[in-house]
Design a protein around this motif. Structure first.
Motif, PDB file in Angstrom:
ATOM      1  N   PHE A  25       0.801  -1.225   0.000  1.00 50.44           N
ATOM      2  CA  PHE A  25       0.000   0.000   0.000  1.00 50.44           C
ATOM      3  C   PHE A  25       0.842   1.287   0.000  1.00 50.44           C
ATOM      4  O   PHE A  25       0.538   2.211  -0.759  1.00 50.44           O
ATOM      5  CB  PHE A  25      -0.966  -0.001   1.190  1.00 50.44           C
ATOM      6  CG  PHE A  25      -1.876   1.206   1.237  1.00 50.44           C
ATOM      7  CD1 PHE A  25      -2.931   1.343   0.348  1.00 50.44           C
ATOM      8  CD2 PHE A  25      -1.672   2.218   2.178  1.00 50.44           C
ATOM      9  CE1 PHE A  25      -3.771   2.453   0.388  1.00 50.44           C
ATOM     10  CE2 PHE A  25      -2.508   3.320   2.227  1.00 50.44           C
ATOM     11  CZ  PHE A  25      -3.560   3.444   1.335  1.00 50.44           C
ATOM     12  N   PRO A  26       1.885   1.407   0.811  1.00 49.72           N
ATOM     13  CA  PRO A  26       2.640   2.662   0.806  1.00 49.72           C
ATOM     14  C   PRO A  26       3.374   2.937  -0.501  1.00 49.72           C
ATOM     15  O   PRO A  26       3.753   4.072  -0.767  1.00 49.72           O
ATOM     16  CB  PRO A  26       3.647   2.487   1.958  1.00 49.72           C
ATOM     17  CG  PRO A  26       3.090   1.397   2.804  1.00 49.72           C
ATOM     18  CD  PRO A  26       2.398   0.485   1.853  1.00 49.72           C
ATOM     19  N   VAL A  27       3.568   1.886  -1.327  1.00 46.84           N
ATOM     20  CA  VAL A  27       4.279   2.046  -2.599  1.00 46.84           C
ATOM     21  C   VAL A  27       3.320   2.368  -3.736  1.00 46.84           C
ATOM     22  O   VAL A  27       3.582   3.283  -4.531  1.00 46.84           O
ATOM     23  CB  VAL A  27       5.091   0.783  -2.938  1.00 46.84           C
ATOM     24  CG1 VAL A  27       5.675   0.863  -4.359  1.00 46.84           C
ATOM     25  CG2 VAL A  27       6.208   0.585  -1.927  1.00 46.84           C
ATOM     26  N   ARG A  28       2.220   1.617  -3.840  1.00 44.53           N
ATOM     27  CA  ARG A  28       1.327   1.845  -4.979  1.00 44.53           C
ATOM     28  C   ARG A  28       0.719   3.250  -4.880  1.00 44.53           C
ATOM     29  O   ARG A  28       0.510   3.792  -3.802  1.00 44.53           O
ATOM     30  CB  ARG A  28       0.273   0.753  -5.097  1.00 44.53           C
ATOM     31  CG  ARG A  28      -0.589   0.477  -3.904  1.00 44.53           C
ATOM     32  CD  ARG A  28      -1.465  -0.748  -4.183  1.00 44.53           C
ATOM     33  NE  ARG A  28      -2.417  -0.997  -3.115  1.00 44.53           N
ATOM     34  CZ  ARG A  28      -2.243  -1.890  -2.143  1.00 44.53           C
ATOM     35  NH1 ARG A  28      -1.124  -2.601  -2.077  1.00 44.53           N
ATOM     36  NH2 ARG A  28      -3.174  -2.055  -1.224  1.00 44.53           N
ATOM     37  N   TRP A  29       0.406   3.816  -6.021  1.00 41.51           N
ATOM     38  CA  TRP A  29       0.132   5.249  -6.054  1.00 41.51           C
ATOM     39  C   TRP A  29      -1.056   5.696  -5.199  1.00 41.51           C
ATOM     40  O   TRP A  29      -0.985   6.792  -4.602  1.00 41.51           O
ATOM     41  CB  TRP A  29       0.039   5.767  -7.493  1.00 41.51           C
ATOM     42  CG  TRP A  29      -1.183   5.413  -8.279  1.00 41.51           C
ATOM     43  CD1 TRP A  29      -1.299   4.444  -9.226  1.00 41.51           C
ATOM     44  CD2 TRP A  29      -2.458   6.071  -8.215  1.00 41.51           C
ATOM     45  NE1 TRP A  29      -2.570   4.432  -9.747  1.00 41.51           N
ATOM     46  CE2 TRP A  29      -3.297   5.427  -9.158  1.00 41.51           C
ATOM     47  CE3 TRP A  29      -2.972   7.135  -7.465  1.00 41.51           C
ATOM     48  CZ2 TRP A  29      -4.627   5.812  -9.355  1.00 41.51           C
ATOM     49  CZ3 TRP A  29      -4.298   7.522  -7.668  1.00 41.51           C
ATOM     50  CH2 TRP A  29      -5.105   6.861  -8.590  1.00 41.51           C
ATOM     51  N   PRO A  30      -2.159   4.940  -5.070  1.00 34.73           N
ATOM     52  CA  PRO A  30      -3.216   5.428  -4.172  1.00 34.73           C
ATOM     53  C   PRO A  30      -2.743   5.546  -2.718  1.00 34.73           C
ATOM     54  O   PRO A  30      -3.117   6.487  -2.005  1.00 34.73           O
ATOM     55  CB  PRO A  30      -4.323   4.379  -4.327  1.00 34.73           C
ATOM     56  CG  PRO A  30      -4.091   3.780  -5.674  1.00 34.73           C
ATOM     57  CD  PRO A  30      -2.599   3.723  -5.788  1.00 34.73           C
ATOM     58  N   GLY A  31      -1.936   4.584  -2.263  1.00 32.19           N
ATOM     59  CA  GLY A  31      -1.410   4.642  -0.899  1.00 32.19           C
ATOM     60  C   GLY A  31      -0.407   5.765  -0.728  1.00 32.19           C
ATOM     61  O   GLY A  31      -0.398   6.465   0.294  1.00 32.19           O
ATOM     62  N   ASN A  35      -0.960   8.862   1.938  1.00 32.23           N
ATOM     63  CA  ASN A  35       0.027   9.172   2.972  1.00 32.23           C
ATOM     64  C   ASN A  35       0.585  10.575   2.824  1.00 32.23           C
ATOM     65  O   ASN A  35       0.827  11.268   3.819  1.00 32.23           O
ATOM     66  CB  ASN A  35       1.156   8.134   2.934  1.00 32.23           C
ATOM     67  CG  ASN A  35       0.716   6.785   3.459  1.00 32.23           C
ATOM     68  OD1 ASN A  35      -0.280   6.675   4.180  1.00 32.23           O
ATOM     69  ND2 ASN A  35       1.437   5.733   3.087  1.00 32.23           N
ATOM     70  N   ALA A  36       0.784  11.021   1.580  1.00 39.98           N
ATOM     71  CA  ALA A  36       1.305  12.374   1.354  1.00 39.98           C
ATOM     72  C   ALA A  36       0.285  13.428   1.762  1.00 39.98           C
ATOM     73  O   ALA A  36       0.640  14.447   2.384  1.00 39.98           O
ATOM     74  CB  ALA A  36       1.689  12.545  -0.112  1.00 39.98           C
ATOM     75  N   GLN A 194       8.992   2.694  -8.656  1.00 38.76           N
ATOM     76  CA  GLN A 194       9.338   4.102  -8.840  1.00 38.76           C
ATOM     77  C   GLN A 194       8.224   4.857  -9.561  1.00 38.76           C
ATOM     78  O   GLN A 194       7.890   5.987  -9.190  1.00 38.76           O
ATOM     79  CB  GLN A 194      10.642   4.235  -9.625  1.00 38.76           C
ATOM     80  CG  GLN A 194      11.091   5.678  -9.801  1.00 38.76           C
ATOM     81  CD  GLN A 194      12.406   5.799 -10.572  1.00 38.76           C
ATOM     82  OE1 GLN A 194      12.792   4.882 -11.299  1.00 38.76           O
ATOM     83  NE2 GLN A 194      13.090   6.909 -10.407  1.00 38.76           N
ATOM     84  N   ALA A 195       7.615   4.232 -10.570  1.00 44.37           N
ATOM     85  CA  ALA A 195       6.527   4.892 -11.292  1.00 44.37           C
ATOM     86  C   ALA A 195       5.324   5.122 -10.386  1.00 44.37           C
ATOM     87  O   ALA A 195       4.676   6.177 -10.436  1.00 44.37           O
ATOM     88  CB  ALA A 195       6.128   4.056 -12.506  1.00 44.37           C
ATOM     89  N   HIS A 196       4.984   4.126  -9.539  1.00 45.69           N
ATOM     90  CA  HIS A 196       3.881   4.318  -8.590  1.00 45.69           C
ATOM     91  C   HIS A 196       4.159   5.503  -7.673  1.00 45.69           C
ATOM     92  O   HIS A 196       3.279   6.354  -7.442  1.00 45.69           O
ATOM     93  CB  HIS A 196       3.694   3.053  -7.745  1.00 45.69           C
ATOM     94  CG  HIS A 196       2.778   2.050  -8.363  1.00 45.69           C
ATOM     95  ND1 HIS A 196       1.406   2.125  -8.266  1.00 45.69           N
ATOM     96  CD2 HIS A 196       3.040   0.945  -9.101  1.00 45.69           C
ATOM     97  CE1 HIS A 196       0.854   1.105  -8.904  1.00 45.69           C
ATOM     98  NE2 HIS A 196       1.829   0.369  -9.428  1.00 45.69           N
ATOM     99  N   GLU A 197       5.350   5.570  -7.150  1.00 48.38           N
ATOM    100  CA  GLU A 197       5.687   6.652  -6.227  1.00 48.38           C
ATOM    101  C   GLU A 197       5.658   8.007  -6.931  1.00 48.38           C
ATOM    102  O   GLU A 197       5.152   8.998  -6.389  1.00 48.38           O
ATOM    103  CB  GLU A 197       7.052   6.378  -5.599  1.00 48.38           C
ATOM    104  CG  GLU A 197       7.030   5.163  -4.666  1.00 48.38           C
ATOM    105  CD  GLU A 197       8.412   4.691  -4.248  1.00 48.38           C
ATOM    106  OE1 GLU A 197       9.409   5.239  -4.762  1.00 48.38           O
ATOM    107  OE2 GLU A 197       8.491   3.769  -3.402  1.00 48.38           O
ATOM    108  N   GLN A 198       6.174   8.052  -8.152  1.00 48.18           N
ATOM    109  CA  GLN A 198       6.179   9.313  -8.902  1.00 48.18           C
ATOM    110  C   GLN A 198       4.761   9.765  -9.229  1.00 48.18           C
ATOM    111  O   GLN A 198       4.442  10.953  -9.142  1.00 48.18           O
ATOM    112  CB  GLN A 198       7.002   9.153 -10.181  1.00 48.18           C
ATOM    113  CG  GLN A 198       8.501   9.026  -9.941  1.00 48.18           C
ATOM    114  CD  GLN A 198       9.267   8.694 -11.207  1.00 48.18           C
ATOM    115  OE1 GLN A 198       8.746   8.060 -12.134  1.00 48.18           O
ATOM    116  NE2 GLN A 198      10.521   9.122 -11.268  1.00 48.18           N
ATOM    117  N   LEU A 199       3.898   8.824  -9.604  1.00 49.30           N
ATOM    118  CA  LEU A 199       2.519   9.188  -9.915  1.00 49.30           C
ATOM    119  C   LEU A 199       1.782   9.653  -8.670  1.00 49.30           C
ATOM    120  O   LEU A 199       1.050  10.660  -8.706  1.00 49.30           O
ATOM    121  CB  LEU A 199       1.792   8.008 -10.555  1.00 49.30           C
ATOM    122  CG  LEU A 199       0.323   8.249 -10.928  1.00 49.30           C
ATOM    123  CD1 LEU A 199       0.183   9.448 -11.855  1.00 49.30           C
ATOM    124  CD2 LEU A 199      -0.278   6.992 -11.561  1.00 49.30           C
TER     125      LEU A 199
END
Length: 219
Positions: A25-31, A35-36, A194-199
């Motif tokens: 969850f913390p990695v994929r973009w919705p999570g 969190n942000a 990395q793409a999930h986090e960037q998105l």
């Protein structure tokens, strides 16, 4: 607390390219997004309704339940009240068993928007604003996706522009994920960590704007 519903497919569910495993969850973009936003002081909850293989308005001939418009109104009803719906769909419309192009997929998203706005929510509950996110273009299908998405990289041409038109015509916010990320070369379809986090990071501003400026309307 503000509630955001993400209605998507495997790019949002978080398949790890060339596997059937899932990013945490913390990695994929919705999570990452939730969190942000919470770290920035916003009291939000991101609800993930993301199904691998989900199309817009078409069936998967091999696997049931992938027609995104079926049951969508009830998903809105189930999760109401909602302050925002994020739609990120379209790429599965280009699987090799389908003849569709970008216009077809974008019109499918338009039908999903209409379904959301006509959902039978309880009287007095708000109809949520919608953020349409264009998925990144399909790359060269490879590995486990080579046959399933054969020629998908060609059929998806122009999807972002077509989705931007549909979003404008339906008075929705729009964001092009392809402006900040690309699909993994490992399978040409899914997103690496990395793409999930960037998105997730790139969506902070448009989501905040949608929550602030696109206040939900009461039917």
């Amino acid at each position: 607390m503000q509630q955001i519903l993400v209605y998507g497919d495997s790019l949002s569910w978080g398949i790890i390219p060339n596997t059937r495993q899932r990013h945490p969850f913390p990695v994929r973009w919705p999570g990452r997004l939730e969190n942000a936003l919470r770290a920035a002081g916003q009291d939000v909850r991101v609800i993930e309704d993301c199904l691998n293989g989900r199309r817009t308005v078409w069936d998967d001939p091999f696997k049931a339940g992938r027609k995104g418009i079926e049951g969508l109104a009830q998903r809105i009803e189930v999760n109401s009240p909602l302050d925002l719906v994020i739609l990120m769909l379209g790429n599965n419309d280009f699987q090799s068993m389908h003849p569709h192009n970008a216009w077809h997929a974008a019109e499918g998203v338009g039908a999903l928007i209409d379904a959301i706005r006509n959902a039978p929510i309880e009287p007095g509950m708000p109809s949520p604003p919608i953020l349409v996110v264009a998925p990144p273009p399909i790359g060269m299908p490879a590995g486990t996706m080579a046959q399933k998405f054969r020629e998908g990289d060609l059929k998806c041409t122009g999807l972002s522009a077509a989705l931007e038109r549909v979003a404008k015509d339906h008075d929705c916010a729009f964001f092009d994920a392809g402006s900040v990320i690309h699909c993994s070369a490992a399978d040409g379809v899914h997103l690496d960590a990395q793409a999930h986090e960037q998105l997730g990071d790139a969506l902070i501003a448009p989501v905040t704007a949608a929550l602030t400026n696109g206040a939900a309307a009461t039917p």
